[in-house]
Design an enzyme around this catalytic site. Structure first.
Site, short mmCIF file in Angstrom:
data_model
loop_
_atom_site.label_atom_id
_atom_site.label_comp_id
_atom_site.label_asym_id
_atom_site.label_seq_id
_atom_site.Cartn_x
_atom_site.Cartn_y
_atom_site.Cartn_z
N MET B 1 2.69 5.70 9.36
CA MET B 1 3.28 4.41 8.96
C MET B 1 2.27 3.62 8.13
O MET B 1 1.08 3.68 8.38
CB MET B 1 3.64 3.60 10.21
N CYS B 2 2.76 2.91 7.15
CA CYS B 2 1.92 2.01 6.37
C CYS B 2 2.79 0.82 5.96
O CYS B 2 4.00 0.85 6.11
CB CYS B 2 1.41 2.68 5.09
N GLY B 3 2.16 -0.21 5.47
CA GLY B 3 2.90 -1.35 4.95
C GLY B 3 2.58 -1.56 3.48
O GLY B 3 1.44 -1.39 3.05
N ARG B 32 2.00 -2.44 10.77
CA ARG B 32 2.33 -1.17 10.12
C ARG B 32 1.08 -0.45 9.65
O ARG B 32 1.14 0.75 9.36
CB ARG B 32 3.25 -1.40 8.92
#
Lengths: 224, 297
Positions: B1-3, B32
């Site tokens: 997950m990343c933002g 995130r």
């Protein structure tokens, strides 16, 4: 009417208050700013009005409660809903009502990909369009789409019924158009009325399972 | 997950607040991506010159030695040091500076090159990054930010996003690529250089290569759909704006919003909700494989 403001209450506090409500109680939830997991795990017939956009997993596992979201909803809306009604006045993101067993989900705007994936008895009415892979492996319940459907609609569908008013970009494996018989017209009319959508039932077409994937077919052994 | 967050200012009066607007967006994406953060900001265009951002591997790097050496070789307009990053503005040809840097300064890496772009990134909590680099005071036309939750390679500053993909171009990525090892080897044979084993850097290298082959950004992204296997929401910063594209399966989230004053994208609405007027913005989810772009007219 009890007002809960998420500027001052945490999401956990909100859910504890809503889960502790009695049948007929009314709640309004404000300052949502896209927060996750709002109004989840309710088990009584409370009425919840959420004002603003919500993030992931709103109204998950709902039982009996009536929840209205005045805004847009993020991914996983009404996931695994059992009963009750959830209504969104805007759009919903992907996998709305995934695995849901019962109740009614109304999305007044569009719903994106994987709407009703693995639905198990829920009824879903979408006022606008739905994205790709919707009703994938849908087992039972109805998906009503007043707009258009994206690619691979109803891929590997079991016994769920799909009604689409607009165009279907493509049907998934083992999903075919089917005859609209009287019992389907009656069912569709009731769902449109219940969800307050004003379209003629003759504008819709029905799709469902060709039931070709139910059993292993020796003639298709080379395909595996 | 990343933002991912991106903000493009439409109303020039807000350019002075770019950092103040984008910092809360980045901060909102901490959950995130708590491992590291980065930002590409487009500002202070260097007419008839160039600008590069360099990252020092050692925190106590002596920037005065670089300033002296650069001044001896090139016409240095300005150098601004922020912690382990420095932005150099020069009168010289950018390729000459890049070649000289890579030949002589192995302990420095170039994070961005162009006339407008500056890229800063750091390991650690995004809130610390925002403070350390004083993101809130940044002015500019547009910015892209990233918060990283590492899933496939190490947590270091060099593994952090944004990745440069060419002059005034950069990429931030939420997702994972499954064919990055083979693609990295293919691209290396074509002369593309990589600093890490990060999958997103391969996507950046791939776009750089397509652009160097003569593709425009839309063509390069359409080729990426064919050649990149995996999940991705990409945001690509350009000199004049930015573009967004999701993979054909579209399971990595993205939301876009626009008002008369700004256009924004993020992994989640809650980051956009921090912007003035967000509640009345036009909001939509980008369709898979569609390229959405904003440009300064």
């Amino acid at each position: 009417m009890t007002e809960i403001n998420l500027d001052t209450s945490s999401v956990r506090e909100l859910n504890l208050v809503l889960q502790g409500g009695s049948s007929g109680d009314k709640f309004s939830v404000n300052n949502t700013v896209g927060k996750h997991a709002l109004s989840v795990g309710l088990t009584t017939a409370v009425n919840v009005e959420i004002n603003g956009h919500v993030g992931y997993y709103c109204a998950g596992m709902n039982q009996q409660a009536s929840i209205v979201i005045n805004g847009n909803a993020g991914p996983g809306l009404a996931e695994n809903m059992m009963s009750g009604e959830v209504r969104v006045t805007g759009n919903a993101s992907q996998y709305a009502a995934a695995t849901a067993h019962g109740g009614l989900l109304v999305i007044e705007g569009d719903s994106s990909s994987r709407c009703g994936i693995s639905m198990k008895g829920v009824n879903i009415v979408v006022g606008g369009n739905i994205g790709h892979m919707s009703a994938f492996m849908a087992q039972s319940g109805c998906l009503v789409v007043c707009g258009d459907a994206g690619d691979a609609l109803g891929d590997s569908i079991y016994e769920a019924k799909i009604y689409v008013r607009g165009k279907v970009k493509s049907l998934g494996t083992d999903c075919i158009e089917k005859e609209m018989r009287d019992e389907h017209k009656k069912e569709l009319k009731q769902l449109l009325s219940q969800s307050k959508m004003h379209h003629g039932i003759e504008e819709f077409r029905r799709y469902g399972s060709a039931r070709k994937l139910y059993n292993f077919d020796i003639d298709q052994v080379d395909d595996y | 997950m990343c933002g991912i967050v991106g903000l493009f200012i439409k109303n020039p009066a807000l350019e002075s607040q770019l950092g103040a607007l984008v910092a809360p967006m980045l901060s909102e994406m901490t959950e995130r991506g708590p491992d590291s953060a980065g930002i590409a900001v487009y500002r202070n265009p260097q007419e008839d010159g160039c600008k590069i951002t360099v990252l020092a591997q050692q925190p106590d790097f002596d920037w005065s030695t670089l300033e002296t050496a650069v001044s001896n070789h090139f016409s240095l307009r300005d150098i601004t040091v922020t912690r382990n990053h420095a932005v150099l503005c020069l009168d010289s040809a950018i390729e000459d500076v890049q070649d000289w840097m890579s030949d002589n300064w192995s302990d420095l890496s170039i994070t961005s090159a162009g006339t407008n772009i500056e890229i800063f990134k750091g390991k650690g909590n995004p809130a610390e990054f925002i403070d350390q680099f004083d993101i809130k005071s940044m002015t500019g036309t547009h910015a892209l930010g990233h918060t990283r939750m590492a899933t496939e390679s190490a947590i270091t500053t060099e593994h952090s996003h944004p990745f440069s993909t060419g002059q005034d171009l950069c990429l931030v990525h939420n997702g994972s690529l499954s064919n990055h090892n083979r693609l990295r080897e293919t691209l290396r044979k074509k002369g593309v250089q990589f600093k890490t084993d990060n999958d997103s850097e391969v996507a950046a290298g791939y776009l750089s290569w397509r652009l160097s082959e003569g593709d425009d950004l839309d063509q390069a992204l359409n080729h990426a759909i064919e050649d990149l296997d995996g999940f991705y929401t990409f945001a690509i910063g350009t000199r004049d704006g930015f573009a967004v594209m999701r993979d054909p399966i579209g399971c990595k989230p993205a939301i876009m919003a626009e008002t008369d004053d700004w256009a924004a994208m993020s992994s989640e609405y809650r980051a956009i909700a921090t912007l003035p007027g967000a509640e009345n913005a036009r909001i939509w989810e980008p369709e898979p494989t569609q390229i959405y772009s904003w440009k300064r007219s």
